[in-house]
Design an enzyme around this catalytic site. Structure first.
Site, PDB file in Angstrom:
ATOM      1  N   ASP A   1     -13.917  -5.031  -3.535  1.00 24.54           N
ATOM      2  CA  ASP A   1     -13.914  -5.062  -2.069  1.00 24.54           C
ATOM      3  C   ASP A   1     -15.300  -5.512  -1.622  1.00 24.54           C
ATOM      4  OD1 ASP A   1     -11.341  -4.071  -2.043  1.00 24.54           O
ATOM      5  OD2 ASP A   1     -11.967  -1.981  -1.786  1.00 24.54           O
TER       6      ASP A   1
ATOM      7  N   ASP B   1       0.872  -1.174   0.000  1.00 19.24           N
ATOM      8  CA  ASP B   1       0.000   0.000   0.000  1.00 19.24           C
ATOM      9  C   ASP B   1       0.907   1.221   0.000  1.00 19.24           C
ATOM     10  OD1 ASP B   1      -2.114  -1.704   0.187  1.00 19.24           O
ATOM     11  OD2 ASP B   1      -2.689  -1.179   2.221  1.00 19.24           O
TER      12      ASP B   1
END
Lengths: 253, 197
Positions: free
Chosen positions: A130, A11
């Site tokens: 997601d 990330d």
């Protein structure tokens, strides 16, 4: 026969690698280029940069980072986060990404997947989904998990593939950062629904969890992040367990 | 040693250019004009895009490139670049270079594109580097007329196809050596060394 893949996710935000828990609470964990190269040396099959920058200023650093990485990394690099248009995808690819993952923008305008697949080829279009459990099903969320949609995750995965996605990156929001294992039922449901590779994501806390994602979940690839960055396990240990489990794995030893 | 990447559009050539540049004495340049691209010691046809569009970009320099390869210009074709060394493709219109006899057709498999790492069986392409597991991202493969040019095979689901072809100093690889980690980079270096020595 294709091997099952171990993908390391970094990330990134403002040019640094960070790690959050359940999409919140960020900590700095290192330099993206150096970490990517280290994971390649250790045997990772791919690297993914997920850009979680909040501002345009932070995002500007992403393309430079992708190019600096691509010039030294000799395994596939996927870039995702904040990709909104065909032009964004083109820019990522020109900067040196091999694949681009598209999440919220595909929900807002599903044609984007088709346009990118026609322009650049399905092999570089990754549909990032997601999902959060909602009773017996899973509901698609966008904007880093903050916004619920009306979409069912399995049906949405199928639509993404119909529209041109060459791969599905499937993240369980419930499991993300919890280190209790991937959502195996979700993974299996999506694997059974589509003909493209599915990457299990969110929840790996051990090498056994990775194995379970590939065997019981049926995923083609598993995405790991925090357990490697924190030194809880290594790429080598995970791959050794996968090999011992009889899975086809690219051995680098 | 001048190494020229023929850029026929759309391309991410960063990793490939860097992989080539790891070879001793290699001066890597990128050239968009197919006629100027053949003025080199080694020609590299990279692997990004679709056959039809690439054939269109190649067309003005096709005869010059064919002649150069026939005269012994070393060449490495990668993925779509390998396919351009063949005659034609069902992916799109236009002529390839026809250095190898055969046609490019879609993989006969449920999962297309083939995305990921696959084994190369019985690789005999180079003497200094041996291929094992390599990275693929392709929907089409080359169907050779003469199997003796195949120096390595791979199998996706039930479809066995040419992973590598070689005739003289011209090599085509269906996979991406520049994405196949250290062994892939070693293959690129070995190719440059063996075809220019």
């Amino acid at each position: 026969m294709l091997t099952r893949r171990l993908i390391v996710c970094l990330d990134v935000k403002g040019g640094r690698v960070v790690k959050g828990v359940r999409f919140e609470g960020l900590r700095d964990v290192g330099d993206p280029v150096e970490l990517a190269l280290r994971y390649e040396r250790e045997g990772a099959d791919e690297v993914t940069f997920l850009d979680i920058s909040a501002s345009n200023e932070e995002r500007q650093t992403l393309w430079d980072l992708v190019q600096r990485t691509a010039e030294r990394l000799f395994i596939p690099l996927t870039v995702g986060g904040g990709v909104r248009t065909v032009a964004d995808v083109g820019r990522a690819l020109r900067s040196g990404a091999d694949k681009v993952s598209i999440n919220s923008a595909a929900v807002a305008r599903p044609e984007l997947l088709t346009e990118c697949a026609e322009r650049f080829g399905a092999q570089c279009v990754v549909a990032s989904i997601d999902a959060r459990r909602d009773g017996e099903r899973w509901r698609v969320h966008t904007h880093g998990g903050r916004k619920a949609t009306d979409l069912d995750a399995v049906a949405w995965a199928r639509e993404c593939v119909t529209r041109g996605a060459g791969e599905v990156l499937l993240t369980s929001i419930d499991q993300d950062g919890a280190r209790t294992g991937y959502d195996l039922a979700l993974t299996r449901a999506v694997v059974d629904a589509v003909d493209v590779p599915v990457i299990a994501s969110g929840g790996a806390g051990s090498a056994e969890h990775v194995r379970d994602g590939l065997t019981r979940g049926g995923a083609d690839a598993a995405l790991v992040a925090g357990i490697l960055h924190d030194g809880l396990t290594t790429v080598g240990s995970i791959k050794s367990l996968l090999l011992a489990s009889g899975l086809p794995i690219r051995s680098t030893t | 040693m001048r190494v020229t990447l023929f850029d026929y559009g759309a391309g991410n050539l960063h990793s490939l250019a860097k992989a080539l540049a790891t070879a001793e004495g290699a001066e890597v340049r990128v050239e968009e004009d197919p006629l100027r691209a053949v003025d080199t010691d080694v020609l590299v046809l990279p692997g990004v895009g679709a056959f039809g569009a690439a054939a269109t970009r190649l067309a003005p320099g096709r005869e010059a490139m064919r002649a150069a390869l026939a005269r012994g210009l070393p060449c490495l074709g990668i993925c779509l670049g390998m396919q351009l060394l063949f005659e034609s493709s069902e992916e799109g219109p236009g002529d390839g270079l026809g250095y190898f006899s055969g046609r490019v057709t879609r993989l006969r498999a449920r999962r297309v594109p083939q995305m990921g790492w696959n084994r190369v069986e019985a690789d005999t392409t180079l003497t200094s580097a041996r291929l094992e597991t390599v990275y693929y991202a392709n929907s089409f493969v080359c169907r050779v007329e003469d199997a003796s040019v195949v120096t390595g095979w791979s199998t996706h689901e039930d479809d066995r196809f040419a992973a590598v072809v070689r005739r003289g100093r011209v090599v085509g690889v269906q996979f991406h050596p520049e994405k196949s980690s250290a062994p892939g980079v070693a293959f690129v270096r070995g190719f440059l060394r063996e075809v220019t020595s």
